[in-house]
Design a protein around this motif. Structure first.
Motif, PDB file in Angstrom:
ATOM      1  N   ARG A   1       0.885  -1.173   0.000  1.00  0.00           N
ATOM      2  CA  ARG A   1       0.000   0.000   0.000  1.00  0.00           C
ATOM      3  C   ARG A   1       0.914   1.212   0.000  1.00  0.00           C
ATOM      4  NH1 ARG A   1      -4.207   0.391   4.156  1.00  0.00           N
ATOM      5  NH2 ARG A   1      -5.525   1.186   2.530  1.00  0.00           N
TER       6      ARG A   1
ATOM      7  N   GLU B   1      -1.581  10.996   4.802  1.00  0.00           N
ATOM      8  CA  GLU B   1      -2.070   9.798   4.122  1.00  0.00           C
ATOM      9  C   GLU B   1      -1.491   8.539   4.774  1.00  0.00           C
ATOM     10  OE1 GLU B   1      -2.487   7.996  -0.400  1.00  0.00           O
ATOM     11  OE2 GLU B   1      -1.367   9.863  -0.119  1.00  0.00           O
TER      12      GLU B   1
ATOM     13  N   ARG C   1      -3.450   7.706   7.849  1.00  0.00           N
ATOM     14  CA  ARG C   1      -4.752   7.114   7.487  1.00  0.00           C
ATOM     15  C   ARG C   1      -4.575   5.653   7.086  1.00  0.00           C
ATOM     16  NH1 ARG C   1      -5.520  12.054   4.926  1.00  0.00           N
ATOM     17  NH2 ARG C   1      -5.183  11.174   2.854  1.00  0.00           N
ATOM     18  N   ARG C   2      -3.554   5.363   6.290  1.00  0.00           N
ATOM     19  CA  ARG C   2      -3.301   3.983   5.859  1.00  0.00           C
ATOM     20  C   ARG C   2      -3.012   3.085   7.067  1.00  0.00           C
ATOM     21  NH1 ARG C   2      -5.237   5.329   1.811  1.00  0.00           N
ATOM     22  NH2 ARG C   2      -4.291   5.752  -0.208  1.00  0.00           N
TER      23      ARG C   2
ATOM     24  N   ALA D   1      -4.125   3.445  10.084  1.00  0.00           N
ATOM     25  CA  ALA D   1      -5.367   3.210  10.819  1.00  0.00           C
ATOM     26  C   ALA D   1      -6.277   2.228  10.093  1.00  0.00           C
ATOM     27  CB  ALA D   1      -6.090   4.540  11.035  1.00  0.00           C
ATOM     28  N   GLU D   2      -6.226   2.228   8.751  1.00  0.00           N
ATOM     29  CA  GLU D   2      -7.092   1.345   7.959  1.00  0.00           C
ATOM     30  C   GLU D   2      -6.633  -0.107   8.012  1.00  0.00           C
ATOM     31  OE1 GLU D   2      -7.761   4.851   4.623  1.00  0.00           O
ATOM     32  OE2 GLU D   2      -6.709   3.031   4.055  1.00  0.00           O
ATOM     33  N   ASP D   3      -5.348  -0.319   7.910  1.00  0.00           N
ATOM     34  CA  ASP D   3      -4.825  -1.685   7.823  1.00  0.00           C
ATOM     35  C   ASP D   3      -3.363  -1.667   8.266  1.00  0.00           C
ATOM     36  OD1 ASP D   3      -4.602  -4.386   7.266  1.00  0.00           O
ATOM     37  OD2 ASP D   3      -4.278  -4.081   5.117  1.00  0.00           O
ATOM     38  N   LYS D   4      -3.109  -2.193   9.433  1.00  0.00           N
ATOM     39  CA  LYS D   4      -1.765  -2.140   9.999  1.00  0.00           C
ATOM     40  C   LYS D   4      -0.787  -2.991   9.186  1.00  0.00           C
ATOM     41  CE  LYS D   4       0.543  -2.819  14.433  1.00  0.00           C
ATOM     42  NZ  LYS D   4       0.366  -3.198  15.834  1.00  0.00           N
TER      43      LYS D   4
END
Length: 121
Positions: A31, A38, A41-42, A44-47
């Motif tokens: 990712r 950004e 945010r990434r 927090a979305e998917d470690k």
């Protein structure tokens, strides 16, 4: 536990493409984030299992972002590898002091990078 998910943080689309290609060809899930906001945010979305961090970016630079991530109780266990054109010994020392676990100088040697990633998993 082997490294599978990698977050690439770099403001250069060219570098993101180049590094993504190296890593996806070797089976990693990649990712990307182009700046500090950004990247957070990434996270927090998917470690991710590992972060490859550029230094020179607008807003938060890679040193500041690495410090914020490695001192955060939610993310402090994620190894950060600085991946930058800043090749002075003082830059490397400073990056490690901010919490980075390793340091790679651009242009990146694909085999060296993969070896460093595998060393964490």
């Amino acid at each position: 536990m082997p490294i599978q998910k990698i977050l690439l943080v770099d403001d250069s689309k060219t570098e993101l493409h180049y590094l993504s290609e190296i890593l996806t060809k070797r089976g990693y899930q990649v990712r990307t984030a182009e700046n500090g906001d950004e990247a957070m945010r990434r996270l927090a979305e998917d470690k991710p299992d590992l972060i490859l961090m550029d230094v020179v970016m607008p807003g938060l630079n890679g040193f500041q972002l690495t410090r914020a991530i490695t001192r955060d109780p939610n993310y402090g266990d994620i190894p950060v590898i600085m991946c930058t054109s800043k090749n002075q010994e003082t830059d490397k020392v400073w990056g490690m002091r901010q919490g980075a676990r390793d340091y790679v100088v651009k242009p990146v040697d694909a085999d060296e990078l993969v070896a460093k990633i595998k060393a964490f998993g």
